[in-house]
Design an enzyme around this catalytic site. Structure first.
Site, PDB file in Angstrom:
ATOM      1  N   HIS A  69      20.221  85.251 -54.514  1.00  0.00           N
ATOM      2  CA  HIS A  69      20.599  85.591 -53.315  1.00  0.00           C
ATOM      3  C   HIS A  69      21.701  85.116 -52.837  1.00  0.00           C
ATOM      4  O   HIS A  69      22.522  85.856 -52.087  1.00  0.00           O
ATOM      5  CB  HIS A  69      19.525  85.311 -52.312  1.00  0.00           C
ATOM      6  CG  HIS A  69      19.582  85.858 -50.884  1.00  0.00           C
ATOM      7  ND1 HIS A  69      19.619  87.331 -50.760  1.00  0.00           N
ATOM      8  CD2 HIS A  69      20.118  85.335 -49.834  1.00  0.00           C
ATOM      9  CE1 HIS A  69      19.670  87.750 -49.543  1.00  0.00           C
ATOM     10  NE2 HIS A  69      20.153  86.382 -49.029  1.00  0.00           N
ATOM     11  N   ASP A  83      25.023  87.107 -51.316  1.00  0.00           N
ATOM     12  CA  ASP A  83      25.602  86.936 -50.155  1.00  0.00           C
ATOM     13  C   ASP A  83      27.209  86.639 -50.118  1.00  0.00           C
ATOM     14  O   ASP A  83      28.207  87.075 -49.411  1.00  0.00           O
ATOM     15  CB  ASP A  83      25.158  85.645 -49.458  1.00  0.00           C
ATOM     16  CG  ASP A  83      23.988  85.806 -48.789  1.00  0.00           C
ATOM     17  OD1 ASP A  83      23.266  87.005 -48.183  1.00  0.00           O
ATOM     18  OD2 ASP A  83      23.195  84.674 -48.310  1.00  0.00           O
ATOM     19  N   HIS A 105      28.058  81.101 -45.711  1.00  0.00           N
ATOM     20  CA  HIS A 105      28.717  82.247 -45.176  1.00  0.00           C
ATOM     21  C   HIS A 105      30.243  81.543 -44.492  1.00  0.00           C
ATOM     22  O   HIS A 105      31.079  82.128 -44.902  1.00  0.00           O
ATOM     23  CB  HIS A 105      28.183  82.846 -44.065  1.00  0.00           C
ATOM     24  CG  HIS A 105      27.018  83.761 -44.619  1.00  0.00           C
ATOM     25  ND1 HIS A 105      26.946  84.824 -45.370  1.00  0.00           N
ATOM     26  CD2 HIS A 105      25.560  83.609 -44.493  1.00  0.00           C
ATOM     27  CE1 HIS A 105      25.822  85.044 -45.765  1.00  0.00           C
ATOM     28  NE2 HIS A 105      24.901  84.512 -45.213  1.00  0.00           N
TER      29      HIS A 105
END
Length: 312
Positions: A265, A269, A292
């Site tokens: 995952h 992202d 992020h």
């Protein structure tokens, strides 16, 4: 692990679409720009706000790029280009903004768009955050497959990484370096018995993304839930859209899809965040415990110096 009935149904539907739509919808097109063949739409609940939103994906003209439209009920909208200059927050999700409008949790849709090589698309959103669905990019991928892909009469643009660049924050870091394709590797390390140290590497293709990355779900820890909700995050989170780790185990019925689902995952992202360069990327991304905010800093650093990249 065996797929559930809903996933099998999606693949049967996709197989029917492949039988009736032109082959160029499903094979990489590297010489010309692409957009969607048909408009599609969906509705769903957002993971952080807990509020339902509606999303429509529409074809767009060549050289228009990926653009979000933050819609008002009267039909007016604010255009928010999917590029690094639009980033407002990088805390637990990627939020893009323009003026007084913002759209959150854009990374999973952008990852699916990147994996399918879609260059131009208008994304109309009624709400301030995209739906989370099951916490993965698989529903976005399915929706884009339903829309199909068509070539445009304009040359495709690539951003080629020319020099190695790195950003870091305490122990976390990520970098981009030259590579003729778009490849990624990521390492994470959580002091949890069901995670620990995990590493994953790949070259991004649409087939690899669909088979090995798209179903990897967002994850979190029970111990962090109160803190997140105090920050008005994870209000819509639940076992239907998040892999939840207790102190010793995975709380979700059925456990993990892959034992290394968390690191997969993280790759999803990163793919979504790196699409904020504004075009198809050619380079190698390496991340260590990055999120992020660091991904956004890396894109900014890449584009800040013309010696770091060129059009390919």
């Amino acid at each position: 692990l065996p797929m559930d009935d809903s996933w099998a149904l999606k693949h049967r539907q996709t197989a029917l679409l492949q039988a009736f739509l032109p082959m160029d919808d499903y094979w990489p097109i590297r010489n010309r720009q692409t957009t969607l063949r048909y408009p599609v739409w969906c509705c769903g609940v957002a993971v952080h706000s807990g509020v339902a939103s509606r999303v429509e994906l529409h074809p767009a003209e060549a050289d228009s790029g990926i653009v979000f439209h933050s819609m008002q009920q009267n039909g007016e909208y604010t255009a928010i280009p999917a590029n690094i200059d639009s980033v407002k927050y990088g805390d637990c999700r990627t939020v893009l903004a323009a003026g007084n409008s913002e759209i959150g949790t854009t990374e999973h849709l952008l990852a699916a768009i990147s994996a399918l090589g879609i260059d131009n698309c208008i994304i109309k959103v009624w709400g301030s955050e995209l739906p989370i669905f099951d916490g993965s990019a698989s529903d976005w991928l399915f929706l884009l497959r339903c829309a199909g892909k068509v070539q445009l009469n304009q040359a495709k643009c690539y951003i080629q990484v020319l020099r190695t660049i790195t950003v870091e924050n305490k122990q976390a870091w990520c970098q981009l370096e030259p590579d003729p394709v778009f490849s990624l590797s990521y390492q994470l390390d959580y002091p949890h018995p069901k995670i620990g140290k995990q590493e994953f590497a790949c070259e991004l293709t649409s087939e690899f993304f669909e088979q090995n990355l798209a179903r990897a779900r967002t994850f979190g820890f029970i111990k962090d839930l109160d803190m997140l909700k105090q920050r008005k995050l994870a209000i819509g989170a639940g076992l239907e859209n998040t892999v939840v780790f207790g102190s010793e185990r995975v709380v979700n019925h059925g456990g993990l899809i892959w034992q290394d689902e968390p690191v997969r995952h993280k790759i999803v992202d990163a793919i979504g965040d790196l699409r904020l360069v504004g075009a198809t990327l050619r380079g190698r991304f390496t991340g260590f415990k990055s999120g992020h905010a660091l991904n956004h800093r890396l894109v900014k650093k890449l584009l800040s110096d013309s010696r770091n990249w060129c059009w390919g």
